[in-house]
Write a protein that holds these residues in place. Structure first.
Motif, PDB file in Angstrom:
ATOM      1  N   HIS A  47       0.848  -7.016  30.217  1.00  0.00           N
ATOM      2  CA  HIS A  47       2.010  -7.647  29.399  1.00  0.00           C
ATOM      3  C   HIS A  47       3.595  -6.654  29.493  1.00  0.00           C
ATOM      4  CE1 HIS A  47       0.900 -11.968  29.431  1.00  0.00           C
ATOM      5  NE2 HIS A  47       1.226 -11.521  30.128  1.00  0.00           N
ATOM      6  N   VAL A  48       3.258  -5.485  29.906  1.00  0.00           N
ATOM      7  CA  VAL A  48       4.190  -4.323  29.490  1.00  0.00           C
ATOM      8  C   VAL A  48       4.735  -3.772  30.859  1.00  0.00           C
ATOM      9  CG1 VAL A  48       4.245  -2.026  29.149  1.00  0.00           C
ATOM     10  CG2 VAL A  48       2.877  -3.529  27.784  1.00  0.00           C
ATOM     11  N   PHE A  49       6.003  -4.003  30.892  1.00  0.00           N
ATOM     12  CA  PHE A  49       6.368  -2.733  31.793  1.00  0.00           C
ATOM     13  C   PHE A  49       6.399  -1.160  31.846  1.00  0.00           C
ATOM     14  CE2 PHE A  49       9.189  -6.742  31.001  1.00  0.00           C
ATOM     15  CZ  PHE A  49       9.625  -6.836  31.744  1.00  0.00           C
ATOM     16  N   THR A  50       6.628  -0.230  33.059  1.00  0.00           N
ATOM     17  CA  THR A  50       6.657   0.820  33.039  1.00  0.00           C
ATOM     18  C   THR A  50       7.944   0.897  33.803  1.00  0.00           C
ATOM     19  OG1 THR A  50       5.821   0.239  35.229  1.00  0.00           O
ATOM     20  CG2 THR A  50       3.832   0.885  33.410  1.00  0.00           C
ATOM     21  N   ALA A  51       8.602   0.324  34.409  1.00  0.00           N
ATOM     22  CA  ALA A  51       9.988   0.975  34.854  1.00  0.00           C
ATOM     23  C   ALA A  51      11.298   0.748  34.325  1.00  0.00           C
ATOM     24  CB  ALA A  51      10.755   0.647  36.593  1.00  0.00           C
ATOM     25  N   SER A 119      -3.494   6.208  40.538  1.00  0.00           N
ATOM     26  CA  SER A 119      -2.818   4.739  40.132  1.00  0.00           C
ATOM     27  C   SER A 119      -4.035   3.828  40.832  1.00  0.00           C
ATOM     28  CB  SER A 119      -1.409   4.429  39.725  1.00  0.00           C
ATOM     29  OG  SER A 119      -1.070   3.935  40.307  1.00  0.00           O
ATOM     30  N   ALA A 120      -3.554   3.909  42.392  1.00  0.00           N
ATOM     31  CA  ALA A 120      -3.495   3.172  43.557  1.00  0.00           C
ATOM     32  C   ALA A 120      -5.377   3.840  43.662  1.00  0.00           C
ATOM     33  CB  ALA A 120      -3.010   3.296  44.864  1.00  0.00           C
ATOM     34  N   VAL A 121      -6.109   4.587  43.214  1.00  0.00           N
ATOM     35  CA  VAL A 121      -7.524   5.091  43.604  1.00  0.00           C
ATOM     36  C   VAL A 121      -7.780   4.803  42.002  1.00  0.00           C
ATOM     37  CG1 VAL A 121      -9.221   7.068  42.929  1.00  0.00           C
ATOM     38  CG2 VAL A 121      -6.930   7.410  45.349  1.00  0.00           C
ATOM     39  N   VAL A 122      -7.161   4.907  41.089  1.00  0.00           N
ATOM     40  CA  VAL A 122      -7.915   3.947  39.588  1.00  0.00           C
ATOM     41  C   VAL A 122      -8.553   2.802  39.808  1.00  0.00           C
ATOM     42  CG1 VAL A 122      -7.099   3.598  37.071  1.00  0.00           C
ATOM     43  CG2 VAL A 122      -6.874   5.982  38.631  1.00  0.00           C
ATOM     44  N   ALA A 123      -7.165   1.808  40.085  1.00  0.00           N
ATOM     45  CA  ALA A 123      -6.907   0.600  40.914  1.00  0.00           C
ATOM     46  C   ALA A 123      -8.134   0.118  41.560  1.00  0.00           C
ATOM     47  CB  ALA A 123      -6.000   0.184  41.376  1.00  0.00           C
ATOM     48  N   PHE A 124      -8.665   0.789  41.995  1.00  0.00           N
ATOM     49  CA  PHE A 124      -9.101   0.593  43.532  1.00  0.00           C
ATOM     50  C   PHE A 124     -11.106   1.127  42.569  1.00  0.00           C
ATOM     51  CE2 PHE A 124      -6.290   0.612  47.166  1.00  0.00           C
ATOM     52  CZ  PHE A 124      -6.212  -0.373  47.554  1.00  0.00           C
ATOM     53  N   PHE A 135      -4.674   1.416  29.860  1.00  0.00           N
ATOM     54  CA  PHE A 135      -3.813   3.023  29.330  1.00  0.00           C
ATOM     55  C   PHE A 135      -3.997   3.793  30.487  1.00  0.00           C
ATOM     56  CE2 PHE A 135      -6.026   0.854  25.174  1.00  0.00           C
ATOM     57  CZ  PHE A 135      -4.856   0.573  25.187  1.00  0.00           C
ATOM     58  N   VAL A 136      -4.483   4.000  31.455  1.00  0.00           N
ATOM     59  CA  VAL A 136      -4.414   5.048  32.235  1.00  0.00           C
ATOM     60  C   VAL A 136      -3.432   4.519  33.584  1.00  0.00           C
ATOM     61  CG1 VAL A 136      -5.791   6.659  34.565  1.00  0.00           C
ATOM     62  CG2 VAL A 136      -7.094   6.135  32.527  1.00  0.00           C
ATOM     63  N   LEU A 137      -3.600   3.410  33.931  1.00  0.00           N
ATOM     64  CA  LEU A 137      -2.713   2.899  34.736  1.00  0.00           C
ATOM     65  C   LEU A 137      -0.966   2.797  34.609  1.00  0.00           C
ATOM     66  CD1 LEU A 137      -4.313   0.498  37.134  1.00  0.00           C
ATOM     67  CD2 LEU A 137      -4.197   2.710  37.097  1.00  0.00           C
ATOM     68  N   LEU A 138      -1.252   2.500  32.940  1.00  0.00           N
ATOM     69  CA  LEU A 138       0.039   2.573  32.345  1.00  0.00           C
ATOM     70  C   LEU A 138       0.646   3.518  32.106  1.00  0.00           C
ATOM     71  CD1 LEU A 138      -0.091  -0.468  29.462  1.00  0.00           C
ATOM     72  CD2 LEU A 138       1.315  -0.725  31.327  1.00  0.00           C
ATOM     73  N   ALA A 139      -0.606   4.769  32.110  1.00  0.00           N
ATOM     74  CA  ALA A 139       0.594   5.677  31.511  1.00  0.00           C
ATOM     75  C   ALA A 139       1.167   6.894  33.137  1.00  0.00           C
ATOM     76  CB  ALA A 139      -0.532   6.936  31.176  1.00  0.00           C
ATOM     77  N   VAL A 140       0.549   6.363  34.004  1.00  0.00           N
ATOM     78  CA  VAL A 140       0.460   7.491  35.379  1.00  0.00           C
ATOM     79  C   VAL A 140       1.324   6.267  36.082  1.00  0.00           C
ATOM     80  CG1 VAL A 140      -0.022   7.870  37.191  1.00  0.00           C
ATOM     81  CG2 VAL A 140      -1.907   7.866  35.214  1.00  0.00           C
ATOM     82  N   GLY A 212      -5.004  -8.443  44.441  1.00  0.00           N
ATOM     83  CA  GLY A 212      -5.655  -7.714  43.206  1.00  0.00           C
ATOM     84  C   GLY A 212      -4.139  -6.305  42.771  1.00  0.00           C
ATOM     85  N   LEU A 213      -5.034  -5.259  42.073  1.00  0.00           N
ATOM     86  CA  LEU A 213      -4.221  -4.061  41.797  1.00  0.00           C
ATOM     87  C   LEU A 213      -3.703  -3.026  42.496  1.00  0.00           C
ATOM     88  CD1 LEU A 213      -4.600  -3.483  38.109  1.00  0.00           C
ATOM     89  CD2 LEU A 213      -2.232  -3.836  38.463  1.00  0.00           C
ATOM     90  N   GLY A 214      -4.909  -2.584  43.314  1.00  0.00           N
ATOM     91  CA  GLY A 214      -4.851  -1.617  43.827  1.00  0.00           C
ATOM     92  C   GLY A 214      -3.616  -1.622  45.553  1.00  0.00           C
ATOM     93  N   VAL A 215      -3.705  -2.880  46.163  1.00  0.00           N
ATOM     94  CA  VAL A 215      -3.330  -3.221  47.463  1.00  0.00           C
ATOM     95  C   VAL A 215      -2.227  -2.674  46.340  1.00  0.00           C
ATOM     96  CG1 VAL A 215      -2.102  -4.532  49.103  1.00  0.00           C
ATOM     97  CG2 VAL A 215      -4.820  -4.353  48.084  1.00  0.00           C
ATOM     98  N   PRO A 216      -0.858  -3.103  45.851  1.00  0.00           N
ATOM     99  CA  PRO A 216       0.427  -3.204  45.600  1.00  0.00           C
ATOM    100  C   PRO A 216       0.934  -2.365  45.223  1.00  0.00           C
ATOM    101  CG  PRO A 216      -0.612  -4.537  43.979  1.00  0.00           C
ATOM    102  CD  PRO A 216      -1.341  -4.361  44.689  1.00  0.00           C
TER     103      PRO A 216
END
Length: 235
Positions: A47-51, A119-124, A135-140, A212-216
């Motif tokens: 539940h965090v925004f990154t934009a 970030s997509a690579v990390v998600a996949f 943390f990694v995905l939020l940071a990147v 999931g996360l990777g595709v978007p």
């Protein structure tokens, strides 16, 4: 032999107007992307925004008060990395100040595309249960969005001062309309920006809920890369 008819030369003013229009389209598509990024982070990353940092400041208040479902550390990670990205975007624009605006946009968007692709690579590849995963995905992604926001601000396209929030846009849309006693300048563009953010959030939410996360994340990375190419040219 018939004389050749000379084609009228395209004036510098016409070229600049064409490039400004192209940048406007780029910014509207970036607004769609921002909606997607925030849908990804808010729905799937604590539940965090990154934009949208306005939303994050509010979320941080919820988390600090101990509200369920919100995290101080995750929210601060996003805010801090967004600010780092904004610093980088400002410094990049300063170094490229003597170049065309399209050059700023092209380089910044290329860097953003690389960050979002990472970030997509990390998600996949990284299991979601890994404690470092959010943390990694939020940071990147926050780093990429900070870079983007600084670049958009430096570009200074009339009617689109940001691609991540619409409070000011909505206010200007109605307060500067004929109904509000104004001229209605940039009204269509402002309305388009609001619709673009909504459509991005809708699409991002649908992709997260169904794929999931990777595709978007891959979709927004590809979009940033395409927009980097579209924004090239002299201004």
């Amino acid at each position: 032999m018939p004389e050749e008819i000379e084609k009228p030369a395209v004036s510098r003013r016409d070229r600049r107007e064409a490039h400004r229009l192209r940048l406007t389209y780029v910014l509207l598509l970036l607004t769609v992307s921002s909606g997607m990024v925030d849908a990804i982070s808010y729905l799937a990353l604590e539940h965090v925004f990154t934009a949208n940092m306005t939303g994050n400041v509010v979320v941080l208040g919820f988390a600090t008060a101990g509200a369920d479902g919100f995290s101080v550390t995750h929210t601060l990670t996003s805010i801090v990395l967004f600010l780092v990205g904004a610093v980088g975007g400002g410094r990049l624009a300063g170094r490229l100040a003597r170049h065309a605006r399209g050059t700023w946009a092209r380089i910044a968007l290329a860097i953003e595309a690389a960050l979002l692709l990472a970030s997509a690579v990390v998600a996949f590849t990284v299991p979601p249960g890994n404690p470092a995963f959010p943390f990694v995905l939020l940071a990147v992604t926050a780093l990429a969005m900070g870079l983007r926001n600084a670049t958009v601000r430096k570009l200074g396209v009339p009617g689109i001062s940001t691609t991540t929030v619409v409070t000011t846009t909505l206010t200007a849309l109605v307060s500067e309309s004929p109904l509000g006693g104004g001229t209605g300048d940039h009204g269509a563009l402002r309305a388009a920006a609001v619709v673009a953010l909504f459509c991005g959030a809708l699409l991002g939410a649908w992709l997260v809920l169904n794929h999931g996360l990777g595709v978007p994340l891959l979709v927004v990375a590809v979009l940033a890369a395409l927009l980097a190419a579209l924004s090239s040219g002299r201004d």
